[in-house]
Scaffold this motif. Sequence first.
Motif, PDB file in Angstrom:
ATOM      1  N   PHE A  32      14.409  10.347  -7.923  1.00  0.00           N
ATOM      2  CA  PHE A  32      13.212   9.802  -8.783  1.00  0.00           C
ATOM      3  C   PHE A  32      13.146  10.540  -9.968  1.00  0.00           C
ATOM      4  O   PHE A  32      13.122  11.934 -10.017  1.00  0.00           O
ATOM      5  N   HIS A  33      12.868  10.117 -10.819  1.00  0.00           N
ATOM      6  CA  HIS A  33      12.577  10.931 -12.323  1.00  0.00           C
ATOM      7  C   HIS A  33      10.911  10.762 -12.731  1.00  0.00           C
ATOM      8  O   HIS A  33      10.588   9.705 -13.312  1.00  0.00           O
ATOM      9  N   ILE A  34      10.142  11.670 -12.190  1.00  0.00           N
ATOM     10  CA  ILE A  34       8.677  11.492 -12.636  1.00  0.00           C
ATOM     11  C   ILE A  34       8.234  12.920 -13.232  1.00  0.00           C
ATOM     12  O   ILE A  34       6.896  13.174 -13.102  1.00  0.00           O
ATOM     13  N   GLU A  35       9.298  13.713 -13.902  1.00  0.00           N
ATOM     14  CA  GLU A  35       8.620  14.663 -14.577  1.00  0.00           C
ATOM     15  C   GLU A  35       7.849  14.417 -15.797  1.00  0.00           C
ATOM     16  O   GLU A  35       6.823  15.166 -16.096  1.00  0.00           O
ATOM     17  N   TYR A  36       7.959  13.210 -16.344  1.00  0.00           N
ATOM     18  CA  TYR A  36       6.958  12.848 -17.324  1.00  0.00           C
ATOM     19  C   TYR A  36       5.807  12.698 -16.795  1.00  0.00           C
ATOM     20  O   TYR A  36       5.419  11.738 -16.257  1.00  0.00           O
ATOM     21  N   GLY A  37       4.914  13.417 -17.634  1.00  0.00           N
ATOM     22  CA  GLY A  37       3.425  13.927 -17.084  1.00  0.00           C
ATOM     23  C   GLY A  37       2.850  12.396 -16.600  1.00  0.00           C
ATOM     24  O   GLY A  37       2.162  12.241 -15.599  1.00  0.00           O
ATOM     25  N   ALA A  38       2.683  11.676 -17.665  1.00  0.00           N
ATOM     26  CA  ALA A  38       2.015  10.205 -17.377  1.00  0.00           C
ATOM     27  C   ALA A  38       2.351   9.559 -16.307  1.00  0.00           C
ATOM     28  O   ALA A  38       1.565   8.883 -15.535  1.00  0.00           O
ATOM     29  N   ILE A  39       3.642   9.739 -15.937  1.00  0.00           N
ATOM     30  CA  ILE A  39       4.095   8.788 -14.420  1.00  0.00           C
ATOM     31  C   ILE A  39       3.554   9.550 -13.461  1.00  0.00           C
ATOM     32  O   ILE A  39       2.863   8.542 -12.594  1.00  0.00           O
ATOM     33  N   LYS A  40       3.579  10.842 -13.217  1.00  0.00           N
ATOM     34  CA  LYS A  40       2.689  11.434 -12.121  1.00  0.00           C
ATOM     35  C   LYS A  40       1.440  10.969 -11.817  1.00  0.00           C
ATOM     36  O   LYS A  40       0.931  10.794 -10.866  1.00  0.00           O
ATOM     37  N   GLN A  41       0.552  11.009 -13.017  1.00  0.00           N
ATOM     38  CA  GLN A  41      -0.559  10.557 -13.302  1.00  0.00           C
ATOM     39  C   GLN A  41      -0.777   9.217 -12.723  1.00  0.00           C
ATOM     40  O   GLN A  41      -1.808   8.819 -11.993  1.00  0.00           O
ATOM     41  N   GLU A  42      -0.152   8.262 -13.237  1.00  0.00           N
ATOM     42  CA  GLU A  42      -0.330   6.892 -13.135  1.00  0.00           C
ATOM     43  C   GLU A  42       0.121   6.690 -11.532  1.00  0.00           C
ATOM     44  O   GLU A  42      -0.657   5.771 -10.728  1.00  0.00           O
ATOM     45  N   LEU A  43       0.996   7.247 -10.886  1.00  0.00           N
ATOM     46  CA  LEU A  43       1.554   7.098  -9.527  1.00  0.00           C
ATOM     47  C   LEU A  43       0.223   7.767  -8.587  1.00  0.00           C
ATOM     48  O   LEU A  43       0.059   6.920  -7.517  1.00  0.00           O
ATOM     49  N   GLU A  44      -0.502   8.724  -9.204  1.00  0.00           N
ATOM     50  CA  GLU A  44      -1.490   9.152  -8.126  1.00  0.00           C
ATOM     51  C   GLU A  44      -2.762   8.162  -8.318  1.00  0.00           C
ATOM     52  O   GLU A  44      -3.266   7.689  -7.280  1.00  0.00           O
ATOM     53  N   ALA A  45      -2.702   7.710  -9.397  1.00  0.00           N
ATOM     54  CA  ALA A  45      -3.947   6.440  -9.592  1.00  0.00           C
ATOM     55  C   ALA A  45      -3.563   5.406  -8.725  1.00  0.00           C
ATOM     56  O   ALA A  45      -4.600   4.676  -8.247  1.00  0.00           O
ATOM     57  N   MET A  46      -2.202   5.097  -8.556  1.00  0.00           N
ATOM     58  CA  MET A  46      -1.928   3.811  -7.904  1.00  0.00           C
ATOM     59  C   MET A  46      -2.050   4.250  -6.197  1.00  0.00           C
ATOM     60  O   MET A  46      -1.756   3.215  -5.547  1.00  0.00           O
ATOM     61  N   GLN A  47      -2.278   5.486  -5.957  1.00  0.00           N
ATOM     62  CA  GLN A  47      -2.259   5.827  -4.845  1.00  0.00           C
ATOM     63  C   GLN A  47      -0.899   5.422  -3.846  1.00  0.00           C
ATOM     64  O   GLN A  47      -1.114   4.902  -2.688  1.00  0.00           O
ATOM     65  N   ILE A  48       0.111   5.754  -4.378  1.00  0.00           N
ATOM     66  CA  ILE A  48       1.567   5.315  -3.659  1.00  0.00           C
ATOM     67  C   ILE A  48       1.806   6.477  -2.779  1.00  0.00           C
ATOM     68  O   ILE A  48       1.747   7.613  -2.933  1.00  0.00           O
ATOM     69  N   SER A  49       1.848   5.840  -1.487  1.00  0.00           N
ATOM     70  CA  SER A  49       2.105   6.782  -0.300  1.00  0.00           C
ATOM     71  C   SER A  49       3.593   7.160  -0.158  1.00  0.00           C
ATOM     72  O   SER A  49       4.064   8.354   0.084  1.00  0.00           O
ATOM     73  N   ALA A  50       4.393   6.024  -0.295  1.00  0.00           N
ATOM     74  CA  ALA A  50       5.788   6.560  -0.472  1.00  0.00           C
ATOM     75  C   ALA A  50       6.489   6.195  -1.505  1.00  0.00           C
ATOM     76  O   ALA A  50       6.692   5.004  -2.238  1.00  0.00           O
ATOM     77  N   LEU A  51       7.150   7.130  -2.312  1.00  0.00           N
ATOM     78  CA  LEU A  51       7.739   6.916  -3.539  1.00  0.00           C
ATOM     79  C   LEU A  51       9.030   6.213  -3.524  1.00  0.00           C
ATOM     80  O   LEU A  51       9.741   6.237  -2.555  1.00  0.00           O
ATOM     81  N   SER A  52       9.115   5.256  -4.509  1.00  0.00           N
ATOM     82  CA  SER A  52      10.241   4.260  -4.536  1.00  0.00           C
ATOM     83  C   SER A  52      10.522   3.876  -5.953  1.00  0.00           C
ATOM     84  O   SER A  52       9.477   4.020  -6.965  1.00  0.00           O
ATOM     85  N   ILE A  53      11.658   3.415  -6.391  1.00  0.00           N
ATOM     86  CA  ILE A  53      12.012   3.185  -7.826  1.00  0.00           C
ATOM     87  C   ILE A  53      10.887   2.023  -8.156  1.00  0.00           C
ATOM     88  O   ILE A  53      10.875   2.006  -9.328  1.00  0.00           O
ATOM     89  N   LYS A  54      10.743   1.113  -7.067  1.00  0.00           N
ATOM     90  CA  LYS A  54       9.801  -0.074  -7.437  1.00  0.00           C
ATOM     91  C   LYS A  54       8.396   0.553  -8.115  1.00  0.00           C
ATOM     92  O   LYS A  54       7.768   0.014  -8.702  1.00  0.00           O
ATOM     93  N   ALA A  55       8.068   1.636  -7.098  1.00  0.00           N
ATOM     94  CA  ALA A  55       6.562   2.164  -7.687  1.00  0.00           C
ATOM     95  C   ALA A  55       6.828   2.777  -9.070  1.00  0.00           C
ATOM     96  O   ALA A  55       5.768   2.640  -9.884  1.00  0.00           O
TER      97      ALA A  55
END
Length: 338
Positions: free
Chosen positions: A191-214
């Motif tokens: 997974f490539h989530i280094e780009y700051g905005a992605i991490k923040q958005e995933l947190e806001a989405m409350q993703i429990s298991a990371l996936s390419i779909k998320a």
Amino acid sequence: MQISSNISLKMLNTFGIEAQAKHFTEIQSVENIAELLNTMEYKNNAHLILGGGSNLLLTKDVDALVIKNNLKGISIAKETDDTVWVKCAAGEVWHEFVLWCINYNYGGLENLSLIPGCVGASPMQNIGAYGVEIKDTFFELEAIHLETGKQHTFSKSDCEFGYRESIFKHHLKNKFIITSVTFQLSKRPTFHIEYGAIKQELEAMQISALSIKAISQAVINIRSSKLPNPKEIGNAGSFFKNPEVSADTYLKLKQEFPNLVAYPLDNSNYKLAAGWLIEQSGLKGLQIGDAGVHKLQALVLVNYGKATGKEIFDLSTQVLQTVNAKFGVTLEREVNII
Ligand code: FAD
Ligand code: EPU
């Protein structure tokens, strides 16, 4: 294969610019291309290859044969336990292709979700977003040489990919029609989530298991929140590239403008955020007639309705000059000017 004359391109470019094509045809098969190359309309005119029209600015009527690439089909070229090579025809819609890959859990393209346009144009400027470029998963492409009609295969190194660059924008400009692109994707995605905005958005989405779909959904959410939808406001994404400057220039600018937004590059140069430079030049939200600098993303020039291509181009010149006068940095247009 039908060739029509005096066709409006308004619905075929995402800026929504009214311009006429002298001749127009759609390619449905590779055989169509061989047929086309023997026509008088092809032999007697210049040509313009068109995908989704999302990286073009039409500044005048197109005195040429416009060839809309409509080749379709996705297939698996090869696979192992870990890796899959997916071959996609050039006329497939990019985002639909990305969703197709995500559906099979083939990883590598998810950060490039929601980029408009067709697969065949993706190598042209090595499309990129959110820390990923197509060169990262590109395997090869097939293209037909328009002078000889012969098919060629280009490897990754043949394409000479760079930031928003490839050999097809320079040495081989207008020489080939790309017919398919093959990507090397992972069945066990990293997974490539280094780009700051992605991490923040995933947190806001409350993703429990990371996936390419998320990740794809996070990218879609971010993009939808700041980039204008061409169906509502005409645009071609970033109008300019983010300029690269030497460390020396960067340090001088940083001293004068402490809030300067910049990213270090591997070669000790820096990439400056052109959107920041434009905003700090006081141009964000500027509107002249129906041509404008977008209110939320200053790197995007927009057509609020009836702007001509020339008006957008003139606005881009004003942006270039104003940024240069304030920062001494010369922006380069990313969009193809026709
Ligand atoms: P077109 O605009 O139709 O063509 C672009 C160029 O490629 C032209 O020179 C054309 O002649 C040539 N071409 C097209 N197809 C072929 C072919 N089959 N063979 C040979 N030459 C061909 N780009 C990014 O990199 N990252 C982004 O995040 C991004 N975001 C965007 C957001 C918005 C809202 C918009 C409108 C655009 C964005 N873009 C982005 C730019 C654009 O989507 C891409 O450059 C896209 O790849 C263009 O595809 P297209 O099919 O629309 O190409
Ligand atoms: N910024 C401002 N004001 C603005 C816009 C941006 O100050 O009006 C600053 C912000 O500090 C922000 C930084 O610039 O943090 C970067 O902005 P953003 O993350 O929106 O990305 P960008 O550099 O403007 C690039 C690409 C986009 C791509 C995004 C995400 C280029 C030319 N553009 O934009 O690509 O989607 O990053 O990776 O590299 C495109 O090529 O058409 C395109 C949309």
